[in-house]
Design an enzyme around this catalytic site. Structure first.
Site, short mmCIF file in Angstrom:
data_model
loop_
_atom_site.label_atom_id
_atom_site.label_comp_id
_atom_site.label_asym_id
_atom_site.label_seq_id
_atom_site.Cartn_x
_atom_site.Cartn_y
_atom_site.Cartn_z
NE ARG A 192 4.78 0.34 2.10
CZ ARG A 192 5.80 0.15 1.31
NH1 ARG A 192 6.96 0.71 1.59
NH2 ARG A 192 5.71 -0.56 0.22
CB THR A 219 1.27 9.45 1.07
OG1 THR A 219 0.78 8.46 2.01
CG2 THR A 219 0.09 10.30 0.60
CG ASP A 253 -0.99 -9.02 -0.81
OD1 ASP A 253 -1.98 -8.89 -0.06
OD2 ASP A 253 -0.68 -8.18 -1.67
#
Ligand code: PRP
Ligand code: URA
Length: 209
Positions: A104, A108, A203
């Protein structure tokens, strides 16, 4: 089958609670993602067609059942989808695996494709897309469009946590796709993270933050 199908099995819900906890470290997080994925896969493969074969047991000739028809491919969306791959492959080790790399864009929030490697016979397989998080839905919608462009006719989508916004986007864009998830959360925050969610799945799986 309800669509989306929310898996409220106690084992899945218990493990999901541990997964959400911010004190759960990467090792345990990876193990939980894998275990939840395996449990979800058990349910998502419930409708696989069977055919009868004849085998010999040590006692007699017997008619028995094996999975027939279209074979499976799992499609993890990189990176976080990789965390689910191990669990599902333990249940269906003969499945092939295709990888779709999407991230992603932080500005935006649109998905950007950076990798795609699918099995050569993907059009003949049933595909199960795996990604722990369905947030805005952009990544899932694009990944499934890519599979359809490659000729895949039967597609399922499996995530662990979904936001209502992503669920709406996915069901509107691909109403033919059966969706499985373990929880439908409350909302997205202003950075399009799922609340309460579990934070950034990639993560937490790979320990990159
Ligand atoms: C996460 C997640 C999904 C995507 C969901 O990946 O694994 O792929 O976000 O968001 P969306 O529904 O708004 O598209 P991310 O882009 O953070 O990449 P990563 O897996 O490489 O960390
Ligand atoms: N991706 C994640 O990893 N977490 C979210 O909450 C949203 C997108």
């Amino acid at each position: 089958m309800q669509n989306p199908f929310i898996m409220d099995h106690p084992l899945i819900q218990h493990k999901l609670t541990l997964l959400r906890d911010k004190n759960t470290g990467s090792k345990e997080f990876r193990e939980l993602v894998s275990e939840i994925s395996m449990l979800m896969c058990y349910e998502a493969t419930r409708d696989l067609p069977l055919q009868e074969v004849e085998i010999e047991t040590p006692m007699a000739v017997a008619k028995a059942k094996v999975i027939s028809g279209r074979k499976l491919a799992f499609i993890p969306i990189l990176r976080a989808g990789l965390g689910m791959a191990e669990g599902v492959l333990q249940l269906v080790p003969a499945a092939k695996v295709g990888h779709i790399g999407l991230y992603r864009d932080p500005e935006t929030l649109q998905p950007v494709e950076y990798y795609c490697k699918l099995p050569t016979d993907i059009a003949k397989r049933e595909a199960i897309v795996i990604d722990p998080m369905l947030a805005t839905g952009g990544s899932a919608v694009d990944a499934i469009s890519l599979l359809k462009k490659n000729g895949v006719k039967t597609i399922k989508y499996m995530c662990i946590i979904a936001a209502p916004e992503g669920m709406k986007a996915l069901t509107e864009a691909h109403p033919d796709v059966q969706i499985y998830c373990a929880a439908l959360d409350e909302k997205l925050n202003d950075r399009s993270y799922i609340v309460p969610g579990l934070g950034d799945a990639g993560d937490r799986i790979f320990g990159t933050k």
